[in-house]
Design an enzyme around this catalytic site. Structure first.
Site, PDB file in Angstrom:
ATOM      1  N   TYR A  28     -56.321 -32.403 -42.611  1.00  0.00           N
ATOM      2  CA  TYR A  28     -55.268 -31.411 -42.928  1.00  0.00           C
ATOM      3  C   TYR A  28     -53.894 -32.040 -42.763  1.00  0.00           C
ATOM      4  CZ  TYR A  28     -55.355 -30.380 -37.826  1.00  0.00           C
ATOM      5  OH  TYR A  28     -55.337 -30.453 -36.459  1.00  0.00           O
ATOM      6  N   ARG A  46     -60.423 -40.320 -35.102  1.00  0.00           N
ATOM      7  CA  ARG A  46     -59.225 -39.597 -35.531  1.00  0.00           C
ATOM      8  C   ARG A  46     -58.099 -40.564 -35.836  1.00  0.00           C
ATOM      9  NH1 ARG A  46     -55.745 -39.299 -31.538  1.00  0.00           N
ATOM     10  NH2 ARG A  46     -56.486 -39.749 -29.455  1.00  0.00           N
TER      11      ARG A  46
HETATM   12  C1  LIG Z   1     -57.275 -35.207 -31.371  1.00  0.00           C
HETATM   13  C2  LIG Z   1     -57.206 -33.853 -30.768  1.00  0.00           C
HETATM   14  C3  LIG Z   1     -57.024 -32.757 -31.606  1.00  0.00           C
HETATM   15  C4  LIG Z   1     -56.986 -31.478 -31.078  1.00  0.00           C
HETATM   16  N1  LIG Z   1     -56.765 -30.430 -31.895  1.00  0.00           N
HETATM   17  C5  LIG Z   1     -56.579 -29.212 -31.381  1.00  0.00           C
HETATM   18  C6  LIG Z   1     -56.203 -28.123 -32.214  1.00  0.00           C
HETATM   19  O1  LIG Z   1     -56.097 -28.235 -33.429  1.00  0.00           O
HETATM   20  N2  LIG Z   1     -55.938 -26.922 -31.622  1.00  0.00           N
HETATM   21  C7  LIG Z   1     -56.053 -26.757 -30.274  1.00  0.00           C
HETATM   22  O2  LIG Z   1     -55.772 -25.644 -29.816  1.00  0.00           O
HETATM   23  N3  LIG Z   1     -56.474 -27.756 -29.469  1.00  0.00           N
HETATM   24  C8  LIG Z   1     -56.721 -28.972 -29.995  1.00  0.00           C
HETATM   25  N4  LIG Z   1     -57.084 -30.000 -29.198  1.00  0.00           N
HETATM   26  C9  LIG Z   1     -57.400 -29.738 -27.798  1.00  0.00           C
HETATM   27  C10 LIG Z   1     -56.182 -29.601 -27.004  1.00  0.00           C
HETATM   28  O3  LIG Z   1     -55.307 -30.675 -27.233  1.00  0.00           O
HETATM   29  C11 LIG Z   1     -56.590 -29.499 -25.540  1.00  0.00           C
HETATM   30  O4  LIG Z   1     -57.525 -28.448 -25.415  1.00  0.00           O
HETATM   31  C12 LIG Z   1     -55.365 -29.198 -24.748  1.00  0.00           C
HETATM   32  O5  LIG Z   1     -54.553 -30.336 -24.779  1.00  0.00           O
HETATM   33  C13 LIG Z   1     -55.691 -28.806 -23.324  1.00  0.00           C
HETATM   34  O6  LIG Z   1     -54.494 -28.726 -22.598  1.00  0.00           O
HETATM   35  P1  LIG Z   1     -54.470 -28.993 -21.055  1.00  0.00           P
HETATM   36  O7  LIG Z   1     -53.034 -28.880 -20.659  1.00  0.00           O
HETATM   37  O8  LIG Z   1     -55.472 -28.144 -20.391  1.00  0.00           O
HETATM   38  O9  LIG Z   1     -54.969 -30.466 -20.887  1.00  0.00           O
HETATM   39  P2  LIG Z   1     -54.300 -31.806 -21.388  1.00  0.00           P
HETATM   40  O10 LIG Z   1     -53.420 -31.582 -22.554  1.00  0.00           O
HETATM   41  O11 LIG Z   1     -55.398 -32.787 -21.460  1.00  0.00           O
HETATM   42  O12 LIG Z   1     -53.344 -32.215 -20.176  1.00  0.00           O
HETATM   43  C14 LIG Z   1     -53.817 -32.610 -18.918  1.00  0.00           C
HETATM   44  C15 LIG Z   1     -52.733 -33.449 -18.286  1.00  0.00           C
HETATM   45  O13 LIG Z   1     -53.048 -33.667 -16.925  1.00  0.00           O
HETATM   46  C16 LIG Z   1     -52.803 -35.005 -16.599  1.00  0.00           C
HETATM   47  N5  LIG Z   1     -53.663 -35.346 -15.456  1.00  0.00           N
HETATM   48  C17 LIG Z   1     -55.009 -35.490 -15.444  1.00  0.00           C
HETATM   49  N6  LIG Z   1     -55.441 -35.779 -14.215  1.00  0.00           N
HETATM   50  C18 LIG Z   1     -54.344 -35.813 -13.420  1.00  0.00           C
HETATM   51  C19 LIG Z   1     -54.139 -36.079 -12.038  1.00  0.00           C
HETATM   52  N7  LIG Z   1     -55.172 -36.361 -11.214  1.00  0.00           N
HETATM   53  N8  LIG Z   1     -52.876 -36.052 -11.540  1.00  0.00           N
HETATM   54  C20 LIG Z   1     -51.819 -35.776 -12.350  1.00  0.00           C
HETATM   55  N9  LIG Z   1     -51.971 -35.542 -13.676  1.00  0.00           N
HETATM   56  C21 LIG Z   1     -53.210 -35.537 -14.206  1.00  0.00           C
HETATM   57  C22 LIG Z   1     -53.158 -35.758 -17.877  1.00  0.00           C
HETATM   58  O14 LIG Z   1     -52.572 -37.049 -17.920  1.00  0.00           O
HETATM   59  C23 LIG Z   1     -52.588 -34.815 -18.934  1.00  0.00           C
HETATM   60  O15 LIG Z   1     -51.237 -35.067 -19.205  1.00  0.00           O
HETATM   61  C24 LIG Z   1     -57.153 -31.290 -29.677  1.00  0.00           C
HETATM   62  C25 LIG Z   1     -57.352 -32.388 -28.841  1.00  0.00           C
HETATM   63  C26 LIG Z   1     -57.353 -33.671 -29.385  1.00  0.00           C
HETATM   64  C27 LIG Z   1     -57.515 -34.863 -28.505  1.00  0.00           C
END
Ligand SMILES: Cc1cc2nc3c(=O)[nH]c(=O)nc-3n(C[C@H](O)[C@H](O)[C@H](O)COP(=O)(O)OP(=O)(O)OC[C@H]3O[C@@H](n4cnc5c(N)ncnc54)[C@H](O)[C@@H]3O)c2cc1C
Length: 412
Positions: free
Chosen positions: A253, A216
């Protein structure tokens, strides 16, 4: 679909009430009712913090990183997710998100097979489908969660605080530095490599490689427009284009007021050295090698990637968890259901989870009701999230698998 619509309507009504100040919330005047500890300041954790502070709760967020390496990529804000953000007061177009206007598909050799405007179909949704920059979205969520302005108390965010243990019965977490935080409720929003997941029954399952990885990167759209070999691909705004090979694809995109082009190039895992970390450095020559049989004009596009910011990321899947909750701990987002990205819904579902949690916890919820209300949260979310996860798997099938994709557009 009807069930999903019903769920969204109930959530929308409840969020509308939150936004209107129902449930007795009245800015800073109302004392916080629950103390909620959120593990992880990603998209899900920050959205939960915003929705819960707006409900009148005191929120503490613990984040392991120092926020220096937020993934520089675009993200779809489909109407389901964007509608929730808007009700929470976040309008992603203010930070450059642009509307999704068209899908175009090509063969690997560069023959256009279909091109469909989404303008008419977008009309059926209440909220626009936007293409946002992930860093801008994350910054906005962080600002709104912690700002002294806005409804409720600002969430306290502690960066460089890695959580290593959770006690679900006492709603207590411990960080790597030995600091303990006690709350009434703990939310595990710590992403695909979650540690809080270990504390729900059946949570010791491990994410596994799905067989595919993704390169990416972002480039300036102007650079592609100025090159006669590539300008034909980037004339239209809000366009998502996919070039399909038998077992690999290139997805492009536009985002950031259509000034940037986002690429996600999905290919067999064995052909690159990806890890499960989103920020693994990739090699430009290797990427060009992986796509060597594609249209030379598309290769010219890929060649514009800045080798320094080119990343490769292993697409992880995970068995469905039997439950997302345990006593006073609940998982949300990728911690509960790490999505394959093929329908751009991983972030969207994390946002939906966050909003649903807040709806289940109005102000003045007694602590004694926390476990029962978490059961309600799980009931609202479990089937829907797992179903979207399954659709994402289907949309990721290779062309050679001959799975009919007409009704399951791949979008990432
Ligand atoms: C390149 C890319 C493109 C994407 N495109 C899309 C899209 O178009 N549409 C979409 O809906 N989704 C997309 N996604 C997926 C989406 O970004 C994730 O599904 C989403 O970020 C999940 O959110 P979350 O808060 O569950 O986890 P995350 O955003 O991963 O956040 C988890 C957080 O927890 C923190 N953490 C982890 N372990 C610990 C710990 N032990 N102690 C304290 N903190 C911790 C991490 O550092 C992080 O900040 C994409 C992902 C990527 C990488």
């Amino acid at each position: 679909l009807n069930q999903a619509r019903k769920t969204i309507t109930v959530m929308a009504e409840a969020l509308g009430e939150m936004a209107n100040g129902a449930n007795g919330i009245n800015g800073h005047m109302k004392p916080a009712s629950l103390r909620i500890v959120v593990v992880g300041a990603g998209i899900g954790g920050l959205t939960a913090a915003i929705a819960l502070r707006q409900q009148g709760h005191e929120v503490v967020i613990l984040e392991q990183s120092s926020f220096a390496t937020e993934a520089g990529a675009a993200i779809h804000l489909a109407p389901n997710a964007n509608g929730i953000l808007r009700r929470l007061g976040i309008f992603a177009e203010e930070t450059g998100a642009n509307p999704m206007q068209r899908f175009t598909e090509y063969t690997a050799a560069g023959t256009e097979t279909r091109s469909i405007s989404t303008e008419a179909s977008n009309e059926m949704w209440q909220h626009p489908w936007l293409l946002a920059h992930r860093v801008h979205l994350h910054e906005t969520l962080r600002k709104v969660a912690t700002s002294p302005d806005g409804k409720g108390l600002p969430a306290q965010l502690h960066a460089s605080s890695k959580v290593i243990d959770v006690d679900p019965i006492n709603a207590t977490i411990t960080t790597e530095d030995g600091v303990r935080y006690n709350g009434d409720l703990v939310l595990g929003a710590d992403g695909v490599h979650s540690v809080t997941r270990l504390k729900v029954p059946g949570g010791s399952v491990k994410p596994f490689g799905s067989g595919k990885s993704a390169f990416r990167f972002l480039i300036k759209r102007k650079v592609a427009q100025d090159d006669p070999r590539t300008s034909k691909f980037v004339q239209r705004t809000g366009e998502l284009a996919i070039w399909y090979g038998a077992d690999r694809r290139i997805v492009m995109y536009s985002t950031s007021n259509n000034e940037l082009l986002n690429f996600v190039n999905i290919h067999p895992e064995s052909e690159s050295e990806a890890s499960g970390d989103w920020n693994t450095q990739a090699n430009l020559e290797k990427m060009l090698e992986v796509y060597k049989d594609f249209d030379p004009a598309v290769l010219a596009l890929l060649g514009k990637a800045d080798p320094e910011s080119l990343k490769v990321w292993k697409l992880l899947d995970m068995p469905i968890l039997p439950t997302w909750i345990n006593e006073r701990l609940a998982l949300l987002g990728d911690a509960a259901h790490p999505f394959l990205p093929h329908q751009g819904q991983g972030g969207g579902c994390a946002i939906e989870d966050a909003a649903s949690l807040a709806v289940c916890f109005p102000a003045d919820t007694p602590v004694s009701e926390v476990p029962a209300r978490l059961k309600l949260y799980e009931k609202i979310r479990y089937e829907r999230a797992n179903r979207i996860q399954e659709y994402s798997r289907i949309a990721g099938h290779d062309l050679r698998d001959n799975v009919k994709l007409d009704s399951t557009f791949a979008t990432i």
